[in-house]
Design a protein around this motif. Structure first.
Motif, PDB file in Angstrom:
ATOM      1  N   PRO A   1      31.126  41.238  30.930  1.00  0.00           N
ATOM      2  CA  PRO A   1      29.914  41.249  31.459  1.00  0.00           C
ATOM      3  C   PRO A   1      29.465  42.540  32.339  1.00  0.00           C
ATOM      4  O   PRO A   1      28.284  43.016  32.401  1.00  0.00           O
ATOM      5  CB  PRO A   1      29.749  40.133  32.188  1.00  0.00           C
ATOM      6  N   LEU A   2      30.691  43.040  32.909  1.00  0.00           N
ATOM      7  CA  LEU A   2      30.116  44.194  33.859  1.00  0.00           C
ATOM      8  C   LEU A   2      31.280  45.370  33.571  1.00  0.00           C
ATOM      9  O   LEU A   2      32.385  45.341  33.064  1.00  0.00           O
ATOM     10  CB  LEU A   2      30.787  43.764  35.395  1.00  0.00           C
TER      11      LEU A   2
ATOM     12  N   ASP B   1      22.142  46.418  28.357  1.00  0.00           N
ATOM     13  CA  ASP B   1      22.047  45.528  29.266  1.00  0.00           C
ATOM     14  C   ASP B   1      22.869  44.234  28.499  1.00  0.00           C
ATOM     15  O   ASP B   1      22.645  43.280  29.156  1.00  0.00           O
ATOM     16  CB  ASP B   1      20.523  45.044  29.237  1.00  0.00           C
ATOM     17  N   GLY B   2      23.674  44.476  27.669  1.00  0.00           N
ATOM     18  CA  GLY B   2      24.649  43.622  27.142  1.00  0.00           C
ATOM     19  C   GLY B   2      24.013  43.465  25.699  1.00  0.00           C
ATOM     20  O   GLY B   2      23.480  44.146  25.161  1.00  0.00           O
ATOM     21  N   PRO B   3      24.743  42.379  24.871  1.00  0.00           N
ATOM     22  CA  PRO B   3      24.441  42.163  23.555  1.00  0.00           C
ATOM     23  C   PRO B   3      23.073  42.161  23.376  1.00  0.00           C
ATOM     24  O   PRO B   3      22.091  41.384  24.170  1.00  0.00           O
ATOM     25  CB  PRO B   3      25.301  40.807  23.304  1.00  0.00           C
ATOM     26  N   ASP B   4      22.422  42.366  22.079  1.00  0.00           N
ATOM     27  CA  ASP B   4      21.105  42.393  21.789  1.00  0.00           C
ATOM     28  C   ASP B   4      20.762  40.775  21.560  1.00  0.00           C
ATOM     29  O   ASP B   4      21.261  40.393  20.446  1.00  0.00           O
ATOM     30  CB  ASP B   4      20.918  43.240  20.387  1.00  0.00           C
TER      31      ASP B   4
ATOM     32  N   ARG C   1      35.417  43.663  37.115  1.00  0.00           N
ATOM     33  CA  ARG C   1      34.395  42.809  38.187  1.00  0.00           C
ATOM     34  C   ARG C   1      34.489  43.886  39.539  1.00  0.00           C
ATOM     35  O   ARG C   1      33.278  43.916  40.299  1.00  0.00           O
ATOM     36  CB  ARG C   1      34.836  41.587  38.395  1.00  0.00           C
ATOM     37  N   PHE C   2      35.687  44.386  39.830  1.00  0.00           N
ATOM     38  CA  PHE C   2      35.720  45.220  41.132  1.00  0.00           C
ATOM     39  C   PHE C   2      35.811  46.499  40.822  1.00  0.00           C
ATOM     40  O   PHE C   2      36.423  47.235  41.790  1.00  0.00           O
ATOM     41  CB  PHE C   2      36.852  44.542  41.893  1.00  0.00           C
ATOM     42  N   HIS C   3      35.715  47.105  39.832  1.00  0.00           N
ATOM     43  CA  HIS C   3      36.046  48.421  39.204  1.00  0.00           C
ATOM     44  C   HIS C   3      34.826  49.444  39.182  1.00  0.00           C
ATOM     45  O   HIS C   3      34.497  49.968  38.153  1.00  0.00           O
ATOM     46  CB  HIS C   3      36.758  48.346  37.952  1.00  0.00           C
TER      47      HIS C   3
ATOM     48  N   ASN D   1      33.764  47.042  28.093  1.00  0.00           N
ATOM     49  CA  ASN D   1      34.635  48.067  27.490  1.00  0.00           C
ATOM     50  C   ASN D   1      34.108  48.096  25.891  1.00  0.00           C
ATOM     51  O   ASN D   1      33.950  47.197  25.275  1.00  0.00           O
ATOM     52  CB  ASN D   1      36.158  47.313  27.575  1.00  0.00           C
ATOM     53  N   PRO D   2      33.817  49.259  25.566  1.00  0.00           N
ATOM     54  CA  PRO D   2      34.012  50.564  26.155  1.00  0.00           C
ATOM     55  C   PRO D   2      32.806  51.110  26.530  1.00  0.00           C
ATOM     56  O   PRO D   2      32.698  52.268  26.754  1.00  0.00           O
ATOM     57  CB  PRO D   2      34.657  51.464  25.100  1.00  0.00           C
ATOM     58  N   SER D   3      31.538  50.438  26.434  1.00  0.00           N
ATOM     59  CA  SER D   3      30.171  50.992  26.385  1.00  0.00           C
ATOM     60  C   SER D   3      29.776  51.111  27.906  1.00  0.00           C
ATOM     61  O   SER D   3      28.826  52.070  28.323  1.00  0.00           O
ATOM     62  CB  SER D   3      29.159  50.582  25.833  1.00  0.00           C
ATOM     63  N   GLY D   4      30.582  50.558  29.094  1.00  0.00           N
ATOM     64  CA  GLY D   4      30.006  50.507  30.564  1.00  0.00           C
ATOM     65  C   GLY D   4      28.772  49.477  30.689  1.00  0.00           C
ATOM     66  O   GLY D   4      28.316  49.629  31.573  1.00  0.00           O
ATOM     67  N   ALA D   5      28.238  49.019  29.613  1.00  0.00           N
ATOM     68  CA  ALA D   5      27.109  48.283  29.833  1.00  0.00           C
ATOM     69  C   ALA D   5      27.393  47.162  30.944  1.00  0.00           C
ATOM     70  O   ALA D   5      28.246  46.602  31.062  1.00  0.00           O
ATOM     71  CB  ALA D   5      26.737  47.557  28.500  1.00  0.00           C
ATOM     72  N   ILE D   6      26.122  46.823  31.551  1.00  0.00           N
ATOM     73  CA  ILE D   6      26.142  45.876  32.550  1.00  0.00           C
ATOM     74  C   ILE D   6      25.083  44.790  32.214  1.00  0.00           C
ATOM     75  O   ILE D   6      24.126  45.068  32.138  1.00  0.00           O
ATOM     76  CB  ILE D   6      25.755  46.440  34.111  1.00  0.00           C
ATOM     77  N   TYR D   7      25.681  43.505  32.072  1.00  0.00           N
ATOM     78  CA  TYR D   7      24.659  42.536  31.384  1.00  0.00           C
ATOM     79  C   TYR D   7      23.851  42.355  32.534  1.00  0.00           C
ATOM     80  O   TYR D   7      23.873  42.264  33.494  1.00  0.00           O
ATOM     81  CB  TYR D   7      25.560  41.310  31.190  1.00  0.00           C
ATOM     82  N   SER D   8      22.406  42.245  31.995  1.00  0.00           N
ATOM     83  CA  SER D   8      21.285  41.954  32.813  1.00  0.00           C
ATOM     84  C   SER D   8      21.252  40.378  33.316  1.00  0.00           C
ATOM     85  O   SER D   8      21.743  39.569  32.639  1.00  0.00           O
ATOM     86  CB  SER D   8      20.191  42.170  32.356  1.00  0.00           C
TER      87      SER D   8
END
Lengths: 404, 404
Positions: free
Chosen positions: B166-167, B142-145, B203-205, B170-177
């Protein structure tokens, strides 16, 4: 043509002559050719896909092209983006933050630059922004007054560099003599990391039949035992597309390695498609020179219109003089002390925007308020004819006011 | 398909998968359209000649385009050159040398940045070059701890910012909640001039049917009473031409004024012809989304090939895991501690160049030597199939060596 300032004012011009911009007709010259080149694809000569990442120092053939233009080895040239100003800023910012090779960060101490005046306002803005003290030194027709320069740099270790526009200097039109280049390359400097910021902006921008040149400053520095002293900047902005050309940086192998190390952190490299278009369009130095002949055909009548008007109206007026440059983008007009700002204001009141008086001096401060930079390239020839009369008439009105 | 590491090695691949580069087929997507747009001339919609100087913050329609893409007011967007990395570097260098609005130069004291890890190596290189201390903080899906982040920034005034992708990070694929974005925008910071460096690179990838989004961070910061906290960076490099697109900077009016003041000294502005081509080619956000669907059609099979190979070979192997990203350019592969470097070396010995182990950590130092960044976009699908097997087989060989 207006005969008096009041007649000029009644024309109610709406003309901005404040910057040295190319005219639309000049931009048309390269545009047609660039459009042709656009159909030639995206593959570099070795098959490299110029659309992708890579070649942070520029496309190899663009670097070769720059090397031939600047007469330096290809390994000592970077082909960059659309602005040599950016290269100058970055070089100075890198020096301030990190130092030049084998030196400590300039920002650790007091830093000063020599600024031949009149000079280029954007050079001075960079110094002002980076907190670099500016020391004006007088320009002569052969370059900066070298007696003054040598005396200053010999004593003062805070003086880290000097701004130089060696050919058709902005805005005086000065052409640095071989002796001046030799003295700049060889003079002893208190600062071991002293640098010549060599802005070769008008290398191909001749206005006469004579293609003036200045000596190769990198060679001069090597010969004098200061191989890392000079950083050469140049661009094709006033050759092809003002905001869409190629800028070049050339220097010693050691300075190039420094640049590579520092800039690699900042950029993924230049727009190589644009570099490819330029190489295909211009091909080589001869291609540039041919194109510049066509620029000259457009520009020369404009410069002649200005000087003819000045001769007609200002000959014999005390304390008024101007240069008739053999190249470059500007004419310097010297007016009686204290009247430059007033002349600009009178022209503005008639709808003609000139470069602000003082712009060619550090912090915009012309101590005698004497110098005007005239930029005749952008307006049409008809407009330049009227504007030149208008400038002369504005000056005469200013003189008249002052002596009333 | 190779079944063992030795078989993989005998294939003697010559493949560089080290960087997240688009494939030639992706570049072809925009190339055809850009060529069409090339014939549409040089005049902006208001008649401005895009070949000349001017519009240092970008062509008005390019800024509008950026505003629609980033969902921010047009007055708060800069349309710049071909690289958002340059904007990030310059913003950080300006902050170091001059400070952000109403702050003193960051370089006057100890400066630290929070670096969610794994992260983007070029972010970390900028910090290293500018002398900014990097404090790794763990990434979650969900993003940084945020517990770690909040505790650090509350106490330590030397922490001036945090890198965020945020979206599809790179490189974890995480999406910030939404919660993470809200906490980043609203958390109390000991440094009054704390900044979110918000690299909205992907953002659009999208790689799935779901077009994931993250909350508007400028709005979140305004709502939290920290209107100047976020600087958004984005580019079209992986939408159109990797080295020849448009980069955008968006922020508060106050930060934009700061940027304008600082960057005006450095640049004569971006290549507006290229901006005009882009606006004419892509038109609007829908145009970008359409184009990105075609990218997705090319990319999705490559990502699937990697994760299929990993599932086939690595399921159930202790301490091995990977993510299956919903977007972006990378897959993270976690290997048993101490084996990442060895896996990369084994792949290299078979002719497959991977991103160096540790690249996703500050100073290239993965403390547990566990993380590999897989970049499947550039090679052909056939190559990705083989390479993915090769990566899995290299890892299995490394595990085998370690347990012998």
């Amino acid at each position: 043509m207006p005969k008096t300032y009041d007649e000029f004012k009644q024309l109610d011009m709406r003309l901005d002559m404040s910057r040295g911009k190319p005219a639309p007709e000049q931009l048309d010259l390269a545009w047609a050719l660039l459009n042709e080149a656009g159909s030639t694809g995206f593959l570099a000569r070795d098959g490299f896909d110029c659309r992708n990442y890579g070649h942070a120092l520029g496309l190899p053939e663009a670097r070769e092209f720059g090397a031939s233009l600047l007469d330096v080895p290809v390994g000592q040239v970077v082909a960059a983006g659309n602005s040599s100003l950016e290269l100058m800023y970055d070089a100075l910012a890198f020096a301030m933050s990190f130092g030049v090779p084998a030196g400590e960060p300039w920002s650790r101490g007091d830093v000063a630059f020599l600024c031949p005046v009149p000079g280029y306002d954007r050079h001075f803005s960079i110094c002002a922004a980076l907190g670099i003290r500016m020391i004006p030194v007088p320009m002569t027709d052969d370059g900066p007054d070298m007696d003054v320069v040598e005396a200053l740099v010999r004593e003062d270790a805070s003086i880290k560099g000097i701004w130089c526009v060696p050919l058709y200097s902005n805005p005086s039109g000065a052409i640095y003599s071989a002796e001046v280049v030799h003295r700049l390359a060889s003079m002893p400097t208190a600062a071991a990391d002293f640098r010549l910021f060599w802005d070769d902006a008008y290398r191909f921008h001749h206005l006469t039949d004579t293609r003036h040149t200045t000596p190769n400053v990198l060679d001069a520095c090597v010969a004098a035992g200061h191989p890392d002293r000079a950083l050469i900047f140049a661009s094709l902005s006033k050759v092809t597309i003002a905001s869409g050309a190629i800028a070049f940086l050339a220097s010693s192998p050691r300075n190039l390695a420094w640049w590579q190390q520092r800039s690699a952190v900042r950029t993924i490299g230049p727009d190589k498609l644009n570099q490819l278009r330029h190489v295909k369009l211009l091909r080589d130095r001869a291609g540039v020179e041919q194109l510049m002949e066509r620029h000259r055909a457009l520009l020369r009548p404009k410069f002649d219109a200005v000087t003819a008007a000045f001769r007609e109206r200002l000959t014999g007026v005390p304390d008024v003089s101007w240069n008739e440059p053999a190249g470059g983008y500007f004419i310097s007009l010297y007016v009686p002390a204290g009247l430059a700002k007033r002349t600009v204001a009178l022209a503005a009141a008639a709808g003609l925007v000139l470069t602000p008086a003082g712009a060619a001096f550090p912090h915009g401060d012309d101590p005698h308020d004497r110098h005007l930079r005239i930029a005749p390239t952008f307006p049409s020839l008809d407009e330049v004819h009227v504007a030149a009369q208008g400038i002369a008439l504005s000056l005469l009105r200013a003189i008249d006011e002052a002596t009333r």
